[in-house]
Design an enzyme around this catalytic site. Structure first.
Site, PDB file in Angstrom:
ATOM      1  N   LYS A 195      40.037  46.662  42.473  1.00 47.27           N
ATOM      2  CA  LYS A 195      41.454  46.389  42.204  1.00 47.27           C
ATOM      3  C   LYS A 195      42.210  45.727  43.351  1.00 47.27           C
ATOM      4  O   LYS A 195      43.446  45.696  43.370  1.00 47.27           O
ATOM      5  CB  LYS A 195      42.215  47.668  41.764  1.00 47.27           C
ATOM      6  CG  LYS A 195      41.568  48.447  40.663  1.00 47.27           C
ATOM      7  CD  LYS A 195      40.984  47.599  39.566  1.00 47.27           C
ATOM      8  CE  LYS A 195      42.016  46.920  38.698  1.00 47.27           C
ATOM      9  NZ  LYS A 195      41.326  45.992  37.736  1.00 47.27           N
ATOM     10  N   HIS A 245      31.483  45.288  45.033  1.00 52.13           N
ATOM     11  CA  HIS A 245      32.464  46.280  45.498  1.00 52.13           C
ATOM     12  C   HIS A 245      31.808  47.217  46.514  1.00 52.13           C
ATOM     13  O   HIS A 245      32.387  48.246  46.872  1.00 52.13           O
ATOM     14  CB  HIS A 245      32.980  47.131  44.329  1.00 52.13           C
ATOM     15  CG  HIS A 245      33.911  46.426  43.388  1.00 52.13           C
ATOM     16  ND1 HIS A 245      34.856  45.530  43.812  1.00 52.13           N
ATOM     17  CD2 HIS A 245      34.062  46.529  42.038  1.00 52.13           C
ATOM     18  CE1 HIS A 245      35.544  45.097  42.750  1.00 52.13           C
ATOM     19  NE2 HIS A 245      35.072  45.679  41.674  1.00 52.13           N
ATOM     20  N   GLY A 303      42.056  42.530  44.033  1.00 51.87           N
ATOM     21  CA  GLY A 303      42.301  41.107  43.782  1.00 51.87           C
ATOM     22  C   GLY A 303      41.005  40.305  43.725  1.00 51.87           C
ATOM     23  O   GLY A 303      40.989  39.104  44.019  1.00 51.87           O
ATOM     24  N   THR A 304      39.952  40.978  43.303  1.00 50.54           N
ATOM     25  CA  THR A 304      38.620  40.366  43.215  1.00 50.54           C
ATOM     26  C   THR A 304      38.625  39.134  42.312  1.00 50.54           C
ATOM     27  O   THR A 304      38.155  38.053  42.692  1.00 50.54           O
ATOM     28  CB  THR A 304      37.624  41.388  42.607  1.00 50.54           C
ATOM     29  OG1 THR A 304      38.014  42.704  42.960  1.00 50.54           O
ATOM     30  CG2 THR A 304      36.198  41.098  43.031  1.00 50.54           C
ATOM     31  N   THR A 305      39.144  39.318  41.104  1.00 48.08           N
ATOM     32  CA  THR A 305      39.117  38.251  40.106  1.00 48.08           C
ATOM     33  C   THR A 305      39.937  37.049  40.583  1.00 48.08           C
ATOM     34  O   THR A 305      39.538  35.902  40.394  1.00 48.08           O
ATOM     35  CB  THR A 305      39.694  38.784  38.768  1.00 48.08           C
ATOM     36  OG1 THR A 305      39.151  40.083  38.548  1.00 48.08           O
ATOM     37  CG2 THR A 305      39.357  37.877  37.615  1.00 48.08           C
ATOM     38  N   SER A 351      46.692  50.643  40.495  1.00 47.80           N
ATOM     39  CA  SER A 351      45.967  49.678  39.674  1.00 47.80           C
ATOM     40  C   SER A 351      44.668  50.284  39.137  1.00 47.80           C
ATOM     41  O   SER A 351      44.318  50.109  37.959  1.00 47.80           O
ATOM     42  CB  SER A 351      45.673  48.434  40.520  1.00 47.80           C
ATOM     43  OG  SER A 351      45.064  47.438  39.749  1.00 47.80           O
TER      44      SER A 351
HETATM   45  P1  A3P Z   1      47.641  45.226  39.118  1.00 56.10           P
HETATM   46  O1  A3P Z   1      46.907  46.227  38.283  1.00 56.10           O
HETATM   47  O2  A3P Z   1      48.411  45.875  40.232  1.00 56.10           O
HETATM   48  O3  A3P Z   1      48.481  44.293  38.337  1.00 56.10           O
HETATM   49  P2  A3P Z   1      40.539  43.154  40.535  1.00 56.10           P
HETATM   50  O4  A3P Z   1      40.322  41.756  40.101  1.00 56.10           O
HETATM   51  O5  A3P Z   1      39.990  43.468  41.893  1.00 56.10           O
HETATM   52  O6  A3P Z   1      40.130  44.136  39.490  1.00 56.10           O
HETATM   53  O7  A3P Z   1      42.114  43.333  40.767  1.00 56.10           O
HETATM   54  C1  A3P Z   1      43.002  43.374  39.692  1.00 56.10           C
HETATM   55  C2  A3P Z   1      44.407  43.402  40.254  1.00 56.10           C
HETATM   56  O8  A3P Z   1      44.700  42.110  40.792  1.00 56.10           O
HETATM   57  C3  A3P Z   1      45.444  43.676  39.183  1.00 56.10           C
HETATM   58  O9  A3P Z   1      46.526  44.323  39.851  1.00 56.10           O
HETATM   59  C4  A3P Z   1      45.805  42.247  38.753  1.00 56.10           C
HETATM   60  O10 A3P Z   1      47.032  42.136  38.096  1.00 56.10           O
HETATM   61  C5  A3P Z   1      45.834  41.576  40.116  1.00 56.10           C
HETATM   62  N1  A3P Z   1      45.691  40.110  40.003  1.00 56.10           N
HETATM   63  C6  A3P Z   1      44.755  39.415  39.366  1.00 56.10           C
HETATM   64  N2  A3P Z   1      44.996  38.090  39.437  1.00 56.10           N
HETATM   65  C7  A3P Z   1      46.136  37.960  40.143  1.00 56.10           C
HETATM   66  C8  A3P Z   1      46.933  36.840  40.542  1.00 56.10           C
HETATM   67  N3  A3P Z   1      46.601  35.608  40.204  1.00 56.10           N
HETATM   68  N4  A3P Z   1      48.053  37.079  41.256  1.00 56.10           N
HETATM   69  C9  A3P Z   1      48.422  38.332  41.592  1.00 56.10           C
HETATM   70  N5  A3P Z   1      47.708  39.435  41.240  1.00 56.10           N
HETATM   71  C10 A3P Z   1      46.588  39.242  40.521  1.00 56.10           C
END
Ligand code: A3P
Length: 303
Positions: A56, A116, A58-60, A146
């Site tokens: 959570k 992770h 900001g991996t994606t 998150s």
């Molecule tokens: P929130 O649940 O706080 O909104 P991961 O990819 O590691 O699972 O992380 C997901 C988190 O990154 C989520 O946080 C998601 O909304 C946020 N996220 C994904 N893409 C994003 C972007 N382009 N800008 C800001 N936050 C982003």
């Protein structure tokens, strides 16, 4: 997705008992523990790029940025497949699909991979080959919130319980992939020994273009201002929320139930303030101070 695989996947999830296993004291889904030797012995290649994070963080977002950097900002090609198909997640075995490491091994170079894993459990060949790693760290309070939602949405992970319960579980490091503290500190300590770019989610929110430029320089790619702007635009929260290749909407609800909470949920710094009780915040800050003392790491919990 192939309907036969879907049926098997639904069956897997229906029969899942959500038991977690442990590797060196770190909690993982049992399906990860079952193939641990295979994961640990994964053979990295010198030109791999690894995106490493605590869940959570900001991996994606970072995956999508790196993919677009490698493609010189070609948005159309970046939409060739969902993010979880383009970028194998080496720590998991999403049965009945192949393991993440098998998917990665079958991929042509250059590969973009996701993990992770805490640094001490990363397959040694990544470090031996000095593979470029981009580590994204996000402040613990927002990560906790998150992850609390995500463990409800992702039907392959154990239910988090109530917020109160989860608060204690997370602080104790008893969530899948372990302790946030050990994770961010472990990677921080390793960053000068290897080719690790340590990036903060909060910095990405504050100035995405600056951070994207930093990543592209680290990867040896000099991009024009126009390309940087395109990447910035395409990886903005709103664009990724609408993009079926990044918002996980291609997964059925029995895997990700986004009626509970969207995967692209808020994307903000400071949402923890809407969840932490005053008393929880005091407890958290005390634990945080002890655990982070002397680490040299500083996180922002608001901008
Ligand atoms: P929130 O649940 O706080 O909104 P991961 O990819 O590691 O699972 O992380 C997901 C988190 O990154 C989520 O946080 C998601 O909304 C946020 N996220 C994904 N893409 C994003 C972007 N382009 N800008 C800001 N936050 C982003």
């Amino acid at each position: 997705m192939d309907p036969e695989i879907m049926e098997k996947l639904a069956e897997e999830i229906k029969n899942m008992d959500f038991k977690m296993g442990e590797i060196q004291g770190v909690l993982f889904p049992e399906s990860t523990c079952d193939i641990w030797d295979k994961i640990y012995n994964f053979q990295a290649r010198e030109d791999d790029i690894l995106v490493a994070t605590f869940p959570k963080a900001g991996t994606t977002w970072m995956q999508e940025i790196v993919d677009l950097i490698m493609l010189n900002g070609d948005v159309e090609r970046s939409m060739r497949a969902p993010c979880f198909v383009k970028v194998p997640f080496i720590d998991i075995h999403p049965k009945p699909m192949p393991t993440g490491v098998d998917t990665a091994s079958a991929m042509e170079s250059p590969r973009l991979l996701k993990t992770h894993l805490p640094i001490q459990l990363v397959p040694p060949s990544f470090l031996e080959k000095n593979v470029k790693v981009i580590y994204v760290a996000r402040n613990a309070k927002d990560c906790m919130v998150s992850y609390f939602y995500f463990q409800q949405v992702n039907k392959t992970l154990p239910h988090p319980g109530t917020w109160d319960e989860y608060f204690s579980t997370f602080l104790a490091g008893k969530v899948p992939w372990g302790s946030w503290f050990d994770h961010v500190i472990g990677w921080w300590k390793a960053k000068d020994k290897y080719q690790i770019l340590y990036v903060f989610y909060e910095d990405m929110i504050e100035d995405p273009k600056r951070e994207i430029r930093k990543v592209s320089t680290f990867l040896g790619k000099e991009l024009t201002e126009d390309v940087l702007d395109t990447i910035c635009h395409h990886t903005s929260f709103n664009a990724m929320k609408e993009n079926p290749m990044t918002n996980y909407s291609v997964l059925p609800s029995f895997v990700f139930d986004q009626s509970i909470s969207p995967f692209m949920r808020k994307g903000k710094v400071g949402d923890w303030k809407n969840h932490f009780l005053v008393a929880q915040n005091l407890i958290f800050d005390e634990v945080y101070k002890k655990k982070m003392e002397g680490s040299g790491l500083h996180f922002r919990t608001e901008l």
